[in-house]
Design a protein around this motif. Structure first.
Motif, mmCIF file in Angstrom:
data_model
loop_
_atom_site.group_PDB
_atom_site.id
_atom_site.type_symbol
_atom_site.label_atom_id
_atom_site.label_comp_id
_atom_site.label_asym_id
_atom_site.label_seq_id
_atom_site.Cartn_x
_atom_site.Cartn_y
_atom_site.Cartn_z
ATOM 1 N N SER A 34 55.100 -24.058 -52.165
ATOM 2 C CA SER A 34 54.105 -24.292 -52.595
ATOM 3 C C SER A 34 52.967 -23.019 -52.147
ATOM 4 N N PHE B 177 51.488 -32.009 -56.951
ATOM 5 C CA PHE B 177 51.950 -31.178 -57.632
ATOM 6 C C PHE B 177 52.623 -32.231 -59.491
ATOM 7 N N CYS C 286 55.290 -24.992 -62.338
ATOM 8 C CA CYS C 286 54.743 -26.109 -62.136
ATOM 9 C C CYS C 286 53.143 -25.938 -62.277
ATOM 10 N N ILE D 62 49.780 -27.518 -59.782
ATOM 11 C CA ILE D 62 49.005 -27.788 -58.541
ATOM 12 C C ILE D 62 47.622 -28.207 -58.908
ATOM 13 N N VAL E 101 52.243 -32.192 -51.991
ATOM 14 C CA VAL E 101 52.108 -31.144 -52.192
ATOM 15 C C VAL E 101 50.884 -30.221 -50.848
ATOM 16 N N LEU F 124 59.463 -25.938 -52.943
ATOM 17 C CA LEU F 124 59.154 -27.046 -54.375
ATOM 18 C C LEU F 124 60.812 -26.778 -55.211
#
Length: 159
Positions: free
Chosen positions: A86, A92, A117, A119, A147, A153
């Motif tokens: 991250s 997340f 992903c 965040i 996170v 991750l």
């Protein structure tokens, strides 16, 4: 916010590995501090009452059982995998929105620049792109989990 919700929040924070969380809502301020040694949680609960001033109630420290950290894949097998970490602190998300499919799944091939992903940090949704090509071996974080910076991750097999 009732006592049951506060207790659930304390358990969540203690299990997340975060050292301190401050939550401020309209009439409630909560600070939760944890220590890794023994996972003792200290909570301060402050509630603003209209025309009555401030009421501060330190809640009793909560004892939380230590969480055992078990490597998902043995270290010898991890040697040739690339860990995607991250770049920021936040929440997340594996999907762009609740009604959309996951960005990636275990076993999916990815290319450099693919979105893995999202965040969320301070109401901003940051797309996290892959810096390598390969195949997703393991997703190390649950959807909608907090996170930390530099937290692993994904594991990617570059071969």
């Amino acid at each position: 916010m009732d006592l049951k919700e506060i207790q659930n929040l304390i358990k969540f924070v203690a299990n997340s590995g975060v050292a301190e969380v401050k939550l401020e809502m309209d009439d409630v301020k909560i600070t939760i501090r944890t220590t890794l040694e023994g996972n003792v949680t200290e909570t301060t609960y402050v509630q603003q009452m209209p025309a009555q001033g401030v009421l501060q109630q330190p809640l009793a420290p909560q004892q939380v059982a230590p969480v055992a950290v078990v490597p998902a894949v043995p270290a010898i097998e991890n040697a040739h995998f690339i860990t995607i970490k991250s770049p920021i602190i936040g929440t997340f998300y594996r999907k762009p929105s609740p009604d959309k499919p996951m960005f990636v799944e275990v076993g999916k091939s990815i290319a450099k620049g693919d979105v893995l992903c999202v965040i969320e940090a301070m109401k901003l949704f940051n797309e996290i792109e892959s810096e390598v090509s390969g195949k997703i071996v393991k997703i190390l974080v649950d959807d909608m989990s907090p996170v930390e910076f530099d937290q692993p991750l994904f594991l990617v097999d570059p071969s």
